[in-house]
Design an enzyme around this catalytic site. Structure first.
Site, mmCIF file in Angstrom:
data_model
loop_
_atom_site.group_PDB
_atom_site.id
_atom_site.type_symbol
_atom_site.label_atom_id
_atom_site.label_comp_id
_atom_site.label_asym_id
_atom_site.label_seq_id
_atom_site.Cartn_x
_atom_site.Cartn_y
_atom_site.Cartn_z
ATOM 1 N N TYR A 71 -30.927 -31.448 116.100
ATOM 2 C CA TYR A 71 -30.087 -32.393 116.835
ATOM 3 C C TYR A 71 -30.960 -33.400 117.593
ATOM 4 C CZ TYR A 71 -26.187 -34.031 119.599
ATOM 5 O OH TYR A 71 -25.228 -34.826 120.161
ATOM 6 N N ASP A 91 -23.825 -35.127 124.946
ATOM 7 C CA ASP A 91 -24.633 -34.889 123.744
ATOM 8 C C ASP A 91 -25.955 -34.161 124.027
ATOM 9 O OD1 ASP A 91 -23.005 -35.909 121.730
ATOM 10 O OD2 ASP A 91 -23.747 -37.944 121.967
ATOM 11 N N HIS A 100 -22.235 -38.906 110.266
ATOM 12 C CA HIS A 100 -22.865 -40.212 110.000
ATOM 13 C C HIS A 100 -24.283 -40.087 109.434
ATOM 14 C CE1 HIS A 100 -24.756 -40.041 113.996
ATOM 15 N NE2 HIS A 100 -23.631 -40.311 114.631
ATOM 16 N N HIS A 116 -19.160 -40.129 127.657
ATOM 17 C CA HIS A 116 -19.798 -40.880 126.560
ATOM 18 C C HIS A 116 -18.707 -41.449 125.663
ATOM 19 C CE1 HIS A 116 -22.367 -41.840 123.265
ATOM 20 N NE2 HIS A 116 -22.328 -40.687 122.631
ATOM 21 N N HIS A 134 -21.465 -30.518 122.000
ATOM 22 C CA HIS A 134 -21.510 -29.956 120.649
ATOM 23 C C HIS A 134 -22.133 -28.562 120.690
ATOM 24 C CE1 HIS A 134 -20.555 -33.761 118.680
ATOM 25 N NE2 HIS A 134 -21.482 -34.354 119.399
ATOM 26 N N ASP A 175 -16.559 -39.311 118.619
ATOM 27 C CA ASP A 175 -16.392 -37.857 118.475
ATOM 28 C C ASP A 175 -15.982 -37.221 119.812
ATOM 29 O OD1 ASP A 175 -19.001 -38.685 119.144
ATOM 30 O OD2 ASP A 175 -19.878 -36.765 118.587
ATOM 31 N N HIS A 184 -27.594 -40.665 124.493
ATOM 32 C CA HIS A 184 -28.280 -41.568 123.615
ATOM 33 C C HIS A 184 -27.606 -42.929 123.429
ATOM 34 C CE1 HIS A 184 -25.737 -40.929 119.826
ATOM 35 N NE2 HIS A 184 -25.107 -40.297 120.783
ATOM 36 N N GLU A 229 -18.826 -42.543 122.472
ATOM 37 C CA GLU A 229 -18.806 -42.342 121.015
ATOM 38 C C GLU A 229 -17.558 -41.561 120.615
ATOM 39 O OE1 GLU A 229 -22.514 -40.954 119.297
ATOM 40 O OE2 GLU A 229 -21.923 -41.693 117.328
#
Ligand code: FEO
Length: 395
Positions: free
Chosen positions: A191, A163, A24, A78, A222, A82, A144, A80
């Site tokens: 990051y 994250d 993104h 989380h 990640h 991904d 986040h 999100e």
């Protein structure tokens, strides 16, 4: 597809995204991984999933260890996509699994996937037993997303922070000491700058909440797993989240016919004369997600643009939009640029930067048409003086 054992019966089962170069808008030059972890205990527990197109990799790795149908819990740290993108397929394979998540996590997952899954929300500080091991959850809102939480396994001393502490690196290595601190610090900083920087206060709260835990391993969502450089990465997070800058400078600019570029180079010479480490970033050639990493730790941020159509160049405007969203504070700023007649770019940049409350010990520099030798000398002097000011700056 090999699973990787982190500790006995605790495995990495994630997916490696070798080809992704744009996450993104964040340029992931080294690719990335989406890390999921499987704990094989009385209650078999999967922590997070992977981006939807790597779901088969995740399933293969799980299958090499257990029958996916036997999974009892799926922790969603989380929402999100991904990390949650493979939930629909995984939940089809293990219909009896319960999703453990924060209340906001449940809300987010229901909105995204509109599925009638079995949820159990967990409070911050809550602990559940999965057999010989237990899992403790700590909410870290806005690190986040509002739903973000971490999972800690006290018996194994492993933190699964999603994250936080991540880096975008695709690698066949799974552990920090297999790659080395220097590269990891660079990617962890990038990051942090691009994903976490606006939430320094929340990171501070999260670090406080985690400070009592006995952590031997940090397994983020990640990149690689930290087992050797744990104190180093926590120290960097302390520094980044409290906006501590280095005694260094970054010059960010674009140019039309080379005048603003000459000004940037002369400014650079001034910083060098003051022995201040400095980097020069031309917006034509550098990606904003890399430049923002330089901004994270630079004490001085200089921004230059010529005037085009009564304002700054669009490349500079785009960069400022990104910069303002990420809200780096506590910087010494400097603005410069050339112009033909209107000369509005410099004032517009300065005005755009107002919400960041930077300090400006030197007035902005505007040069008409082409800089003379004297103009360039003036720019070098400004660079030198700013460098000297930075040396005596407490932050
Ligand atoms: Fe890696 Fe916020 O997702």
């Amino acid at each position: 597809m090999q699973a990787v054992e982190l500790k006995p019966n605790v495995y990495w089962v994630g997916g490696i995204d070798w080809d992704i170069r744009n996450f993104h808008g964040y340029k992931t030059w080294r690719g990335t991984t989406y890390n999921a972890y499987l704990i094989v205990d009385e209650k078999i527990t999967l922590i997070d999933t992977v981006k939807h197109y790597l779901c088969d990799e995740l399933i293969e790795r799980i299958k090499s260890l257990v029958d996916p149908k036997k999974i009892d819990y799926i922790v969603s740290n989380h929402v999100e996509m991904d990390h949650s993108g493979s939930l629909p397929k995984i939940m089809e394979m293990c219909p009896n699994a319960t999703i453990l998540t924060s209340p906001k996590g449940q809300k987010g997952l229901e909105k995204h996937y509109e599925q009638d899954w079995k949820f159990q929300t967990v409070k911050s500080g809550e602990q559940i037993t999965i057999g010989k091991r237990s899992l403790q959850f700590v909410h870290i809102p806005m690190v986040h997303w509002p739903d973000s939480m971490v999972t800690f396994c006290p018996e194994e001393k492993i933190l699964f922070p999603n994250d936080a502490f991540g880096q975008h690196i695709a690698s066949s290595h799974r552990f920090d000491d297999e790659i080395g601190w220097s590269l990891l610090k660079e990617e962890a900083a990038k990051y942090y700058a691009n994903i976490v920087m606006p939430y320094g206060a929340q990171v501070q709260n999260a670090l406080k909440a985690l400070s009592d835990l006995q952590i031997e391993m940090i397994a983020p969502s990640h990149g690689i797993v930290w087992r050797t450089y744990i104190s180093e990465i926590i120290e960097e997070y302390q520094k980044w989240s409290t906006l501590k800058s280095d005694k260094s400078a970054v010059i960010i600019y674009d140019s039309m016919w080379g005048s603003t570029e000459k000004m940037a180079h002369s400014l650079l010479a001034g910083f060098e004369k003051a022995h201040i480490p400095v980097v020069l970033r031309n917006l034509k050639e550098n990606d904003i997600s890399d430049i923002i990493t330089d901004v994270l730790t630079a004490g001085i941020v200089a921004i230059g643009s010529p005037t085009l159509n009564n304002s700054m160049l669009p490349s500079v405007g785009g960069f400022l939009t990104y910069l303002l969203g990420l809200r780096p504070k506590n910087k010494i700023g400097f603005v410069f640029g050339s112009y033909g007649w209107g000369g509005q770019a410099v004032g517009d940049i300065k005005k755009s930067l107002e919400p960041l409350s930077w300090t400006y010990p030197k007035d902005e520099a505007k040069i008409n048409y082409r800089p003379s030798e004297a103009d360039l000398e003036l720019m070098t002097n400004i660079g030198y003086e700013l460098g000297e000011i930075l040396k005596n700056n407490d932050n």
